[in-house]
Scaffold this motif. Sequence first.
Motif, mmCIF file in Angstrom:
data_model
loop_
_atom_site.group_PDB
_atom_site.id
_atom_site.type_symbol
_atom_site.label_atom_id
_atom_site.label_comp_id
_atom_site.label_asym_id
_atom_site.label_seq_id
_atom_site.Cartn_x
_atom_site.Cartn_y
_atom_site.Cartn_z
ATOM 1 N N GLY A 154 -14.568 -22.498 -47.130
ATOM 2 C CA GLY A 154 -15.372 -21.388 -46.941
ATOM 3 C C GLY A 154 -15.853 -20.844 -48.713
ATOM 4 O O GLY A 154 -16.802 -20.431 -49.102
ATOM 5 N N ILE A 155 -14.697 -20.196 -49.118
ATOM 6 C CA ILE A 155 -14.659 -19.040 -50.432
ATOM 7 C C ILE A 155 -15.562 -19.928 -51.294
ATOM 8 O O ILE A 155 -16.090 -19.996 -52.408
ATOM 9 C CB ILE A 155 -13.865 -18.497 -50.197
ATOM 10 N N ALA A 156 -14.791 -21.073 -51.088
ATOM 11 C CA ALA A 156 -14.706 -21.572 -52.440
ATOM 12 C C ALA A 156 -16.393 -22.653 -52.808
ATOM 13 O O ALA A 156 -17.003 -22.780 -54.100
ATOM 14 C CB ALA A 156 -13.924 -22.947 -52.600
ATOM 15 N N LEU A 160 -12.417 -32.269 -52.166
ATOM 16 C CA LEU A 160 -12.255 -32.245 -51.011
ATOM 17 C C LEU A 160 -13.007 -30.608 -50.126
ATOM 18 O O LEU A 160 -12.943 -31.111 -48.938
ATOM 19 C CB LEU A 160 -10.678 -32.432 -50.763
ATOM 20 N N MET A 161 -12.568 -29.229 -50.628
ATOM 21 C CA MET A 161 -12.795 -28.642 -50.131
ATOM 22 C C MET A 161 -14.127 -28.143 -49.716
ATOM 23 O O MET A 161 -14.512 -28.524 -48.772
ATOM 24 C CB MET A 161 -11.902 -27.142 -50.842
ATOM 25 N N LEU A 162 -14.935 -28.755 -50.890
ATOM 26 C CA LEU A 162 -16.566 -29.299 -50.513
ATOM 27 C C LEU A 162 -16.832 -29.966 -49.630
ATOM 28 O O LEU A 162 -17.842 -29.848 -48.697
ATOM 29 C CB LEU A 162 -16.900 -29.352 -51.957
ATOM 30 N N TRP A 163 -16.256 -31.029 -49.829
ATOM 31 C CA TRP A 163 -16.420 -31.820 -48.696
ATOM 32 C C TRP A 163 -15.713 -32.128 -47.536
ATOM 33 O O TRP A 163 -17.010 -31.973 -46.859
ATOM 34 C CB TRP A 163 -15.926 -33.091 -48.113
ATOM 35 N N GLU A 164 -14.963 -30.846 -46.770
ATOM 36 C CA GLU A 164 -14.545 -30.751 -45.577
ATOM 37 C C GLU A 164 -15.686 -29.468 -45.678
ATOM 38 O O GLU A 164 -15.925 -29.120 -43.880
ATOM 39 C CB GLU A 164 -13.468 -29.825 -45.086
ATOM 40 N N ARG A 165 -16.551 -28.639 -45.932
ATOM 41 C CA ARG A 165 -17.145 -27.773 -45.693
ATOM 42 C C ARG A 165 -18.433 -27.824 -45.457
ATOM 43 O O ARG A 165 -19.094 -27.121 -44.723
ATOM 44 C CB ARG A 165 -16.986 -26.341 -46.463
ATOM 45 N N SER A 166 -19.132 -29.206 -45.553
ATOM 46 C CA SER A 166 -20.195 -29.456 -45.939
ATOM 47 C C SER A 166 -20.822 -30.964 -45.536
ATOM 48 O O SER A 166 -21.515 -31.430 -44.114
ATOM 49 C CB SER A 166 -20.376 -29.551 -47.757
ATOM 50 N N LEU A 167 -20.593 -32.340 -45.861
ATOM 51 C CA LEU A 167 -20.825 -33.456 -45.419
ATOM 52 C C LEU A 167 -19.474 -34.543 -44.633
ATOM 53 O O LEU A 167 -20.032 -35.253 -43.916
ATOM 54 C CB LEU A 167 -20.631 -34.224 -46.729
ATOM 55 N N ALA A 168 -18.007 -34.003 -44.114
ATOM 56 C CA ALA A 168 -17.174 -34.069 -43.560
ATOM 57 C C ALA A 168 -17.928 -34.484 -41.562
ATOM 58 O O ALA A 168 -17.570 -35.206 -40.950
ATOM 59 C CB ALA A 168 -15.977 -33.624 -42.983
#
Length: 209
Positions: free
Chosen positions: A112-114, A175-183
């Motif tokens: 979430g911070i990223a 990957l972090m952004l994907w998991e927090r947004s598009l996943a």
Amino acid sequence: MSASAKEPRWERRKQDRPQELLAAALELFVERGYAATRLEDVAARAGVSKGTLYLYFDGKESLFKSVVRTNMLPLLDQAEARIEGHAGSSGELLRELIMHWWQAASHSGVMGIAKLMVAESGNFPELARFYHDEITARGDATVVRVLERGMARGEFRHIDAQAMKKVIIAPLIMLMLWERSLAPCAADPIDPQAYLQSMIDLCLNGLNT
């Protein structure tokens, strides 16, 4: 029950307040972004008054920096300790560091911070500088240490470690952004473990002598 018997319980509750405020702040910063997060809302979610929040933090910037440090610095400490204590190959070390980082990030506020920093850094350059100086630069240096270790031991071919560190780190950020947004709405989901193993194999095949 006597007043003296109640005091330890009160003291424990008082000592818990900073962590409760940090947890509430992390949730709200990630949900709403930095600009839209209000200190009174953080205090309310933590179950305290806004005045109580000011006993521990000077303001929103101070609170945000404490959230970042609380969630990120222990992971960097662990990575540096892992490098110091590793006796095996540098390839194994790189794999361990990446997989351990992901496992820890998946169970903390790191992702979430990223996402928040990517979204907000352009609007808040001072926070971006803070994040770079205390988090990004230290994480980059950790990867460079592993690469230089591998080259010094003859395990990796000679490469530009400063350039290669970003090649390794960028897929983790993605990957972090994907998991927090598009996943949640993706038609073609990503298996994080398979993704990371594939990325590591690709890097090592390029690095190995």
